[in-house]
Design an enzyme around this catalytic site. Structure first.
Site, mmCIF file in Angstrom:
data_model
loop_
_atom_site.group_PDB
_atom_site.id
_atom_site.type_symbol
_atom_site.label_atom_id
_atom_site.label_comp_id
_atom_site.label_asym_id
_atom_site.label_seq_id
_atom_site.Cartn_x
_atom_site.Cartn_y
_atom_site.Cartn_z
ATOM 1 N N THR A 30 -7.040 0.666 9.071
ATOM 2 C CA THR A 30 -8.166 -0.267 8.995
ATOM 3 C C THR A 30 -7.594 -1.642 8.671
ATOM 4 O OG1 THR A 30 -8.503 -0.001 6.603
ATOM 5 C CG2 THR A 30 -9.682 1.537 8.025
ATOM 6 N N VAL A 66 -0.984 1.812 1.417
ATOM 7 C CA VAL A 66 -1.357 0.436 1.064
ATOM 8 C C VAL A 66 -0.809 -0.509 2.137
ATOM 9 C CG1 VAL A 66 -1.160 -1.395 -0.646
ATOM 10 C CG2 VAL A 66 -1.362 0.994 -1.392
ATOM 11 N N LYS A 67 -1.738 -1.261 2.747
ATOM 12 C CA LYS A 67 -1.338 -2.161 3.828
ATOM 13 C C LYS A 67 -1.074 -3.547 3.247
ATOM 14 C CE LYS A 67 -2.860 -2.586 8.621
ATOM 15 N NZ LYS A 67 -4.043 -2.622 9.478
ATOM 16 N N LEU A 68 0.112 -4.059 3.534
ATOM 17 C CA LEU A 68 0.560 -5.326 2.951
ATOM 18 C C LEU A 68 0.934 -6.301 4.064
ATOM 19 C CD1 LEU A 68 3.062 -3.634 0.484
ATOM 20 C CD2 LEU A 68 0.924 -4.750 -0.213
#
Ligand code: E4P
Length: 216
Positions: A27, A82-84
Site C-alpha cells: 500500500t 514497514v515501508k520507508l
C-alpha cells in the site's frame, strides 16, 4: 516470482486471495486515500485477510519519526513490512529496523545506486518504480536488470520488489529479468489469465460437450 497486490481495497485483496493468486500486499498513502478509510484500521483488516507480507508506509521524514511510526505499525501484526522512503533518513531507519528484526520495504527507488544503498542498509525489499520511469521516457525494465546484476554480484539478500507495474507486459519482463516480486494493481493481476484463444477454445469445447451429451 512472487505476486503482491498494490491496493488498499480489502474486497479486491479477498478476491485475489480466494484464487490463491497473491503472496502479499503493498500500500502507499495515495492508495489509502483512495480507499477512503482510516490508515490503521484498513492495514489491520488487510493483515487479517492475508498471511503474506503487508507493506505500510511511514509518513515521518526524519529517522526518529520513522522509527517511532514503524515500531507502531510493526505491532499491528507479524506480517507488517514497514515501508520507508529512499532518503538518507529512510536508509538509517532501515538499518535500525534490520537490527531489530523488523522487515522493511524501501520505496521510491529510481536508480541502481539507490538500490545498492538500500541493500547495504539491510532492507528486506527494494521497490524500483517501473511505470513512473517509463512515464518520463526512461526504460524502467533496465533498472530492474541493473539491480538484479548488482545484487547477484554481491550476494545481497534484499528482494527486488518491482513496483509501479502497469501492464501484463511489465509482469512478463520482470519475470524474465529475475525480479523476486512484482506488485501490481488487481486489474493487472487478473488480466494475466486472459487470452482470446483460451476463451474461444473453451466456448467451442463447451458447445461440443453439450452436443455430445457429455456429463461428468
Ligand atoms: C508500490 O509499492 C507502489 O505503491 C506502486 O507500485 C506505485 O505505482 P504507481 O506508480 O502506479 O502509482
Amino acid at each position: 516470482m512472487k505476486f503482491f497486490v498494490d491496493t488498499a481495497n480489502v474486497d479486491d485483496i479477498r478476491e485475489l486471495e480466494s484464487y490463491g493468486l497473491i503472496d502479499g500486499v503493498t500500500t502507499n498513502p495515495s492508495l489509502i486515500k483512495k480507499s477512503g478509510r482510516d490508515f490503521v484500521e484498513v492495514i489491520t483488516e488487510i493483515c487479517s485477510v492475508t498471511d503474506g507480507p503487508v507493506s505500510a508506509e511511514v509518513i515521518a521524514l526524519d529517522t526518529e519519526g520513522m522509527l517511532a511510526e514503524g515500531r507502531k505499525l510493526a505491532k499491528i501484526a507479524d506480517n507488517i513490512v514497514v515501508k520507508l522512503p529512499l532518503t538518507l533518513d529512510g536508509l538509517a531507519a532501515a538499518q535500525t529496523f534490520s537490527k531489530e528484526g523488523i522487515k522493511t520495504n524501501v520505496t521510491l527507488c529510481f536508480s541502481a545506486n539507490q538500490a545498492l544503498l538500500a541493500a547495504k542498509a539491510g532492507a528486506t525489499y527494494i521497490s524500483p518504480f517501473i511505470g513512473r520511469l517509463d512515464d518520463i521516457h526512461i526504460d524502467g525494465m533496465d533498472l530492474i536488470q541493473e539491480i538484479r546484476a548488482i545484487y547477484d554480484n554481491y550476494g545481497f539478500d534484499t528482494e527486488i520488489l518491482a513496483a509501479s507495474i502497469r501492464s501484463p507486459m511489465h509482469v512478463k519482463e520482470c519475470a524474465i529479468v529475475g525480479a523476486d516480486v512484482g506488485t501490481a494493481p488487481p486489474a493487472v493481476i487478473k488480466a494475466l489469465v486472459k487470452h482470446p484463444l483460451t476463451d474461444k477454445g473453451l466456448e467451442q469445447f463447451i458447445k461440443d460437450a453439450e452436443e455430445a451429451g457429455i456429463k461428468v
